[in-house]
Design a protein around this motif. Structure first.
Motif, PDB file in Angstrom:
ATOM      1  N   TYR A  50       0.854  -1.191   0.000  1.00 37.46           N
ATOM      2  CA  TYR A  50       0.000   0.000   0.000  1.00 37.46           C
ATOM      3  C   TYR A  50       0.890   1.241   0.000  1.00 37.46           C
ATOM      4  O   TYR A  50       1.801   1.359   0.814  1.00 37.46           O
ATOM      5  N   TYR A  51       0.617   2.168  -0.915  1.00 34.77           N
ATOM      6  CA  TYR A  51       1.414   3.396  -0.994  1.00 34.77           C
ATOM      7  C   TYR A  51       0.529   4.641  -1.025  1.00 34.77           C
ATOM      8  O   TYR A  51       0.894   5.643  -1.634  1.00 34.77           O
ATOM      9  N   GLY A  52      -0.635   4.568  -0.427  1.00 35.65           N
ATOM     10  CA  GLY A  52      -1.559   5.713  -0.477  1.00 35.65           C
ATOM     11  C   GLY A  52      -1.166   6.806   0.506  1.00 35.65           C
ATOM     12  O   GLY A  52      -0.366   6.584   1.425  1.00 35.65           O
ATOM     13  N   LEU A  69      -8.701   4.779  -9.424  1.00 43.08           N
ATOM     14  CA  LEU A  69      -7.684   5.149 -10.411  1.00 43.08           C
ATOM     15  C   LEU A  69      -6.289   5.011  -9.804  1.00 43.08           C
ATOM     16  O   LEU A  69      -5.971   5.698  -8.833  1.00 43.08           O
ATOM     17  N   GLY A  70      -5.472   4.128 -10.374  1.00 44.46           N
ATOM     18  CA  GLY A  70      -4.145   3.873  -9.818  1.00 44.46           C
ATOM     19  C   GLY A  70      -4.276   3.021  -8.577  1.00 44.46           C
ATOM     20  O   GLY A  70      -3.779   3.351  -7.499  1.00 44.46           O
ATOM     21  N   CYS A  71      -4.940   1.888  -8.741  1.00 44.57           N
ATOM     22  CA  CYS A  71      -5.324   1.044  -7.593  1.00 44.57           C
ATOM     23  C   CYS A  71      -4.147   0.307  -6.974  1.00 44.57           C
ATOM     24  O   CYS A  71      -4.263  -0.228  -5.873  1.00 44.57           O
ATOM     25  N   VAL A  93      -7.943   0.347 -11.767  1.00 48.27           N
ATOM     26  CA  VAL A  93      -7.133   0.532 -12.981  1.00 48.27           C
ATOM     27  C   VAL A  93      -5.720   0.895 -12.549  1.00 48.27           C
ATOM     28  O   VAL A  93      -5.543   1.745 -11.656  1.00 48.27           O
ATOM     29  N   ASP A  94      -4.726   0.287 -13.155  1.00 44.94           N
ATOM     30  CA  ASP A  94      -3.337   0.667 -12.889  1.00 44.94           C
ATOM     31  C   ASP A  94      -2.499   0.328 -14.122  1.00 44.94           C
ATOM     32  O   ASP A  94      -2.883  -0.532 -14.925  1.00 44.94           O
ATOM     33  N   MET A  95      -1.347   1.004 -14.244  1.00 41.14           N
ATOM     34  CA  MET A  95      -0.494   0.760 -15.427  1.00 41.14           C
ATOM     35  C   MET A  95       0.674  -0.158 -15.103  1.00 41.14           C
ATOM     36  O   MET A  95       1.424  -0.528 -15.994  1.00 41.14           O
ATOM     37  N   THR A  96       0.863  -0.496 -13.812  1.00 39.80           N
ATOM     38  CA  THR A  96       2.044  -1.290 -13.440  1.00 39.80           C
ATOM     39  C   THR A  96       1.645  -2.745 -13.222  1.00 39.80           C
ATOM     40  O   THR A  96       0.931  -3.069 -12.259  1.00 39.80           O
ATOM     41  N   GLU A  97       2.145  -3.603 -14.114  1.00 38.48           N
ATOM     42  CA  GLU A  97       1.749  -5.028 -14.092  1.00 38.48           C
ATOM     43  C   GLU A  97       2.067  -5.685 -12.759  1.00 38.48           C
ATOM     44  O   GLU A  97       1.275  -6.480 -12.251  1.00 38.48           O
ATOM     45  N   GLU A  98       3.243  -5.363 -12.184  1.00 35.32           N
ATOM     46  CA  GLU A  98       3.639  -6.032 -10.938  1.00 35.32           C
ATOM     47  C   GLU A  98       2.641  -5.736  -9.819  1.00 35.32           C
ATOM     48  O   GLU A  98       2.382  -6.588  -8.961  1.00 35.32           O
ATOM     49  N   GLN A  99       2.117  -4.520  -9.803  1.00 36.94           N
ATOM     50  CA  GLN A  99       1.130  -4.146  -8.783  1.00 36.94           C
ATOM     51  C   GLN A  99      -0.170  -4.905  -9.028  1.00 36.94           C
ATOM     52  O   GLN A  99      -0.759  -5.477  -8.118  1.00 36.94           O
ATOM     53  N   LEU A 100      -0.607  -4.908 -10.296  1.00 31.66           N
ATOM     54  CA  LEU A 100      -1.861  -5.591 -10.633  1.00 31.66           C
ATOM     55  C   LEU A 100      -1.781  -7.088 -10.375  1.00 31.66           C
ATOM     56  O   LEU A 100      -2.766  -7.729 -10.003  1.00 31.66           O
ATOM     57  N   TYR A 125      -3.918   3.302 -18.556  1.00 31.55           N
ATOM     58  CA  TYR A 125      -3.301   4.588 -18.210  1.00 31.55           C
ATOM     59  C   TYR A 125      -4.378   5.612 -17.881  1.00 31.55           C
ATOM     60  O   TYR A 125      -5.365   5.722 -18.610  1.00 31.55           O
ATOM     61  N   LEU A 126      -4.163   6.352 -16.811  1.00 38.34           N
ATOM     62  CA  LEU A 126      -5.172   7.337 -16.396  1.00 38.34           C
ATOM     63  C   LEU A 126      -5.337   8.440 -17.435  1.00 38.34           C
ATOM     64  O   LEU A 126      -6.395   9.057 -17.526  1.00 38.34           O
ATOM     65  N   GLU A 127      -4.301   8.659 -18.202  1.00 43.54           N
ATOM     66  CA  GLU A 127      -4.392   9.690 -19.247  1.00 43.54           C
ATOM     67  C   GLU A 127      -5.232   9.212 -20.424  1.00 43.54           C
ATOM     68  O   GLU A 127      -5.587  10.004 -21.292  1.00 43.54           O
ATOM     69  N   LYS A 128      -5.506   7.903 -20.473  1.00 39.59           N
ATOM     70  CA  LYS A 128      -6.249   7.349 -21.613  1.00 39.59           C
ATOM     71  C   LYS A 128      -7.407   6.482 -21.124  1.00 39.59           C
ATOM     72  O   LYS A 128      -7.575   5.337 -21.593  1.00 39.59           O
ATOM     73  N   SER A 144      -9.178   7.650  -5.751  1.00 41.55           N
ATOM     74  CA  SER A 144      -7.786   7.561  -6.156  1.00 41.55           C
ATOM     75  C   SER A 144      -6.968   7.931  -4.925  1.00 41.55           C
ATOM     76  O   SER A 144      -7.388   8.781  -4.140  1.00 41.55           O
ATOM     77  N   ASN A 145      -5.830   7.282  -4.766  1.00 43.14           N
ATOM     78  CA  ASN A 145      -5.048   7.513  -3.549  1.00 43.14           C
ATOM     79  C   ASN A 145      -3.583   7.688  -3.912  1.00 43.14           C
ATOM     80  O   ASN A 145      -2.874   6.713  -4.172  1.00 43.14           O
ATOM     81  N   CYS A 146      -3.169   8.933  -4.004  1.00 39.28           N
ATOM     82  CA  CYS A 146      -1.761   9.266  -4.248  1.00 39.28           C
ATOM     83  C   CYS A 146      -1.308   8.875  -5.656  1.00 39.28           C
ATOM     84  O   CYS A 146      -0.255   8.246  -5.815  1.00 39.28           O
TER      85      CYS A 146
END
Ligand SMILES: C[S@@+](CC[C@H](N)C(=O)[O-])C[C@H]1O[C@@H](n2cnc3c(N)ncnc32)[C@H](O)[C@@H]1O
Length: 372
Positions: A50-52, A69-71, A93-100, A125-128, A144-146
């Protein structure tokens, strides 16, 4: 900065909260009992990643459709999954596979623990956000958290979130803000960016951006100053100060540029999960159960369009009677000339009571409690 460096930071450099170099991506302070209870049902592996920076526990979520967003590894998704219950759904939603990967690995474990499956994780990606298979106007709440501070294009992320909210829906999120714009040099520093500092928006620019993308009346719920607590990074950052703030942005229509008075009041009937005795709408607006509170036209419009509407009685507008006497604007870094801690409504628990309350001027309207 680019997505690759942030993905490396969260996917490879950091293996757990202990690897963080500053206090920016962590949540301090006393947790409400309701939150403690739901966190105790979450798998240790998820909790460890957790990095919120704030507490994400919106009220009245039963049956809601929520997007995170950025779970990351899914801590907030699994906490919210318990609050929305079997009739609701939480999508991360997240862009980092290791986190998901961590989040997905524990999906069955949580479904079994809760007694129902109601979570989904998407790579993106949150931008898309428009590239994901998500129906516009289909979420009650977006959290969304941080994360927004880490986005390369914050406008695209916030505008995408606005599009995905139902009418009256709420973006409820914690993020890091700065008391000034960052220099080009700081923006290029991968550690300062990865630690959620140099990508932080200047507070004034953030509020303007909210309005630009259709969140016309951004409300600050609570916040705290951040201690960087790393001499090398502090030296690079110089005088810049940072704060974590939890915001409520409502997708409400018909709002005015400022708070205007139409002689209205709102009474909270109670009944929202997480707001048993009172509902706090923002840092200076508290609705205790069964107490009529004077409200501006914008607050009336927000409440009437939100998921809170059935729990309120709002009196009809009378002829306009001038500006609504607002509480002083929220100051995440303290009033000009004050130290950061002195200005935060929600300074860490150990802050002396007098210092913690210094942002709260005289109550502008009866029973507007603020944080004091
Ligand atoms: C500080 S962590 C917070 C994670 C999670 N919200 C939590 O509280 O543990 C930031 C997360 O946001 C993700 N992220 C950052 N920028 C992103 C973007 N543009 N699109 C999607 N995810 C992003 C990172 O991959 C990382 O998992």
């Amino acid at each position: 900065m680019d997505h690759g460096s942030v993905q490396d930071y969260y996917g490879k450099t950091l293996q757990g909260s202990d690897d963080l170099q500053t206090d920016a991506c962590c949540t301090v302070g006393e947790m409400p009992a309701r939150v403690k209870a739901i966190l105790s049902n979450i798998h240790d592996e998820v909790l460890a990643r957790y990095y919120g920076c704030g507490l994400i526990a919106p009220e009245g979520l039963k049956g809601a459709r929520v997007l995170d967003l950025g779970c990351g590894a899914g801590r907030d998704v699994y906490a919210l999954a318990q609050l929305v219950g079997p009739e609701g759904e939480v999508v991360g939603v997240d862009m980092t596979e290791e986190q998901l990967e961590v989040a997905r690995r524990r999906q069955d474990w949580h479904a079994e623990k809760f007694g129902y499956p109601n979570t989904r994780f998407l790579h993106g990606y949150l931008e898309k956000l428009d590239e994901l298979d998500l129906e516009p106007g289909s979420f009650d709440v977006i959290v969304s958290n941080c994360v927004i501070n880490l986005c390369m294009d914050k406008r695209a992320a916030l505008a995408g979130a606005r599009r995905l909210l139902k009418p009256g829906g709420e973006m409820h999120f914690s993020d890091v803000y700065a008391d000034r714009r960052m220099s080009e040099e700081l923006l290029k520093d991968p550690v300062l960016w990865g630690e959620c500092l140099s990508g932080a928006l200047y507070w004034g620019d953030f509020l303007a951006l909210c309005r630009d993308v259709g969140f016309d009346d951004p409300r600050a719920l609570e916040g705290r100053p951040l201690a960087v607590s790393n001499p090398k990074l502090e030296e690079k950052l110089g005088e810049a100060r940072f704060a974590s703030v939890t915001m409520r942005l409502f997708a409400a229509e018909g709002l005015e540029p400022g708070a205007e008075s139409y002689g209205q009041t709102a009474s909270y009937y109670g009944g929202l999960d997480g707001a048993e005795e009172a509902l706090r709408l923002d840092d200076s607006t508290l609705f205790p159960v069964d107490v009529p509170i004077a409200i501006s036209g914008n607050t009336a419009a927000i409440l009437a369009q939100s998921r809170f509407a059935p729990n309120f009685e709002i009196t009809p507008p009378l002829p306009h009677r001038g500006a609504f006497p607002e509480a002083p604007a929220y100051q995440p870094f303290g009033a000009p000339g004050e130290g950061a801690a002195a200005g935060s409504c929600c300074a860490p628990a150990e802050a002396p009571a007098a210092a913690a309350s210094s942002c709260c001027g005289p109550a502008a309207e009866p029973a507007k409690g603020g944080c004091c």
